[in-house]
Design an enzyme around this catalytic site. Structure first.
Site, PDB file in Angstrom:
ATOM      1  N   GLU A  48     -30.543  31.469  45.724  1.00  0.00           N
ATOM      2  CA  GLU A  48     -31.950  31.293  46.110  1.00  0.00           C
ATOM      3  C   GLU A  48     -32.620  32.655  46.210  1.00  0.00           C
ATOM      4  OE1 GLU A  48     -34.542  29.757  46.122  1.00  0.00           O
ATOM      5  OE2 GLU A  48     -34.734  28.411  47.830  1.00  0.00           O
ATOM      6  N   ASP A  49     -33.935  32.676  45.998  1.00  0.00           N
ATOM      7  CA  ASP A  49     -34.648  33.952  46.092  1.00  0.00           C
ATOM      8  C   ASP A  49     -34.882  34.372  47.540  1.00  0.00           C
ATOM      9  OD1 ASP A  49     -36.446  31.889  46.518  1.00  0.00           O
ATOM     10  OD2 ASP A  49     -37.996  32.645  45.167  1.00  0.00           O
ATOM     11  N   ASP A  86     -36.889  31.342  54.138  1.00  0.00           N
ATOM     12  CA  ASP A  86     -38.004  31.629  55.052  1.00  0.00           C
ATOM     13  C   ASP A  86     -37.805  30.779  56.312  1.00  0.00           C
ATOM     14  OD1 ASP A  86     -40.532  31.739  56.270  1.00  0.00           O
ATOM     15  OD2 ASP A  86     -41.555  32.044  54.393  1.00  0.00           O
ATOM     16  N   PHE A 124     -45.381  38.267  53.498  1.00  0.00           N
ATOM     17  CA  PHE A 124     -45.216  37.676  52.174  1.00  0.00           C
ATOM     18  C   PHE A 124     -44.779  38.738  51.170  1.00  0.00           C
ATOM     19  CE2 PHE A 124     -46.285  35.348  48.324  1.00  0.00           C
ATOM     20  CZ  PHE A 124     -45.862  34.075  48.675  1.00  0.00           C
ATOM     21  N   ARG A 165     -44.027  37.385  39.129  1.00  0.00           N
ATOM     22  CA  ARG A 165     -42.579  37.177  39.004  1.00  0.00           C
ATOM     23  C   ARG A 165     -41.919  38.251  38.148  1.00  0.00           C
ATOM     24  NH1 ARG A 165     -41.367  32.110  41.060  1.00  0.00           N
ATOM     25  NH2 ARG A 165     -42.768  30.418  40.527  1.00  0.00           N
TER      26      ARG A 165
HETATM   27  P1  IMP Z   1     -38.392  27.800  53.282  1.00  0.00           P
HETATM   28  O1  IMP Z   1     -38.143  26.344  53.008  1.00  0.00           O
HETATM   29  O2  IMP Z   1     -39.490  27.985  54.304  1.00  0.00           O
HETATM   30  O3  IMP Z   1     -37.158  28.563  53.644  1.00  0.00           O
HETATM   31  O4  IMP Z   1     -39.037  28.420  51.994  1.00  0.00           O
HETATM   32  C1  IMP Z   1     -38.330  28.758  50.878  1.00  0.00           C
HETATM   33  C2  IMP Z   1     -39.236  28.878  49.677  1.00  0.00           C
HETATM   34  O5  IMP Z   1     -40.570  29.277  50.015  1.00  0.00           O
HETATM   35  C3  IMP Z   1     -38.715  29.929  48.748  1.00  0.00           C
HETATM   36  O6  IMP Z   1     -37.797  29.392  47.810  1.00  0.00           O
HETATM   37  C4  IMP Z   1     -39.967  30.453  48.095  1.00  0.00           C
HETATM   38  O7  IMP Z   1     -40.275  29.671  46.959  1.00  0.00           O
HETATM   39  C5  IMP Z   1     -41.056  30.259  49.129  1.00  0.00           C
HETATM   40  N1  IMP Z   1     -41.327  31.506  49.888  1.00  0.00           N
HETATM   41  C6  IMP Z   1     -41.111  31.703  51.201  1.00  0.00           C
HETATM   42  N2  IMP Z   1     -41.479  32.940  51.577  1.00  0.00           N
HETATM   43  C7  IMP Z   1     -41.943  33.543  50.446  1.00  0.00           C
HETATM   44  C8  IMP Z   1     -42.453  34.870  50.168  1.00  0.00           C
HETATM   45  O8  IMP Z   1     -42.579  35.761  51.032  1.00  0.00           O
HETATM   46  N3  IMP Z   1     -42.800  35.112  48.876  1.00  0.00           N
HETATM   47  C9  IMP Z   1     -42.692  34.187  47.886  1.00  0.00           C
HETATM   48  N4  IMP Z   1     -42.212  32.953  48.101  1.00  0.00           N
HETATM   49  C10 IMP Z   1     -41.840  32.622  49.372  1.00  0.00           C
END
Ligand code: IMP
Length: 191
Positions: free
Chosen positions: A107-108, A111, A160, A173
């Protein structure tokens, strides 16, 4: 400073400042690759890469590993679950049986952790031998659901980020470095 390196990126009214240089990212991914190679020697793991954001990280991570492995790519579709308050994400495109397999989700960024949480739960219904997570970035201050992120590239603050696969409305990207939101055009400081 090297040629063609930009210290700031503007997308609309948002200005991003360089945060993680490509060399720093590369060095850390080499370490993660070594760790994974040691942990999964003779286990023939399957990397499940979450598109789109993890494409660049995955390409570098798997090249930093030495063991035999498989690679699969998935997307996540959001849908509203009437029984819960939040949006649930469902995995699209797991083409191989995962029963008895050692799975590493790539995963990238983690959050709130909700995406990973629902993905891990869904994968576990397929009876894998193990499931771990390799995430390039992790925002501990934002975490709402406990996730065992076994391999974490960088813990970062709640701001972000874009670049190296991560996007803002589909943009940025392709940037080789990671940038962090610095401020809005009107001068409001964020993060
Ligand atoms: P989570 O479910 O809140 O953990 O969010 C995960 C997803 O939100 C990631 O796979 C990203 O696609 C997106 N995301 C969360 N924070 C960022 C950020 O700072 N930059 C870009 N994408 C983000």
């Amino acid at each position: 400073m090297k040629k063609n390196e930009t210290e700031q990126i503007r997308i609309g009214s948002r200005v991003f400042a360089k945060y993680l240089h490509r060399d720093t990212i590369k060095a850390r991914i080499q370490e993660l690759g070594r760790d994974i190679s040691m942990d999964y020697q003779d286990k023939f793991p399957v990397f499940i890469v979450v598109l789109n954001g993890a494409f660049m990280f995955a390409a570098d991570l798997v090249r930093a590993t030495a063991m035999e492995c498989q690679l699969e790519f998935v997307k996540l579709a959001s849908y509203e679950d009437v029984r819960s308050t939040g949006t649930i994400k469902k995995i699209i495109g797991i083409p191989i049986p995962l029963e008895g397999r050692h799975v590493i989700i790539v995963e990238d960024i983690v959050d709130t952790g909700r995406t990973m949480d629902s993905m891990i739960k869904e994968l576990k219904t397929m009876d894998p031998a193990s499931v771990s997570v390799a995430t390039l970035l992790y925002k501990p201050d934002c975490l709402q659901v406990a996730i065992e992120s076994t391999y974490v590239g960088f813990e970062i603050p709640d701001a972000f980020v874009i670049g190296y696969g991560l996007d803002l409305d589909g943009k940025a990207r392709n940037l080789p470095d990671i940038y962090q939101l610095a401020f809005e055009d009107d001068g409001t400081v964020e993060g």
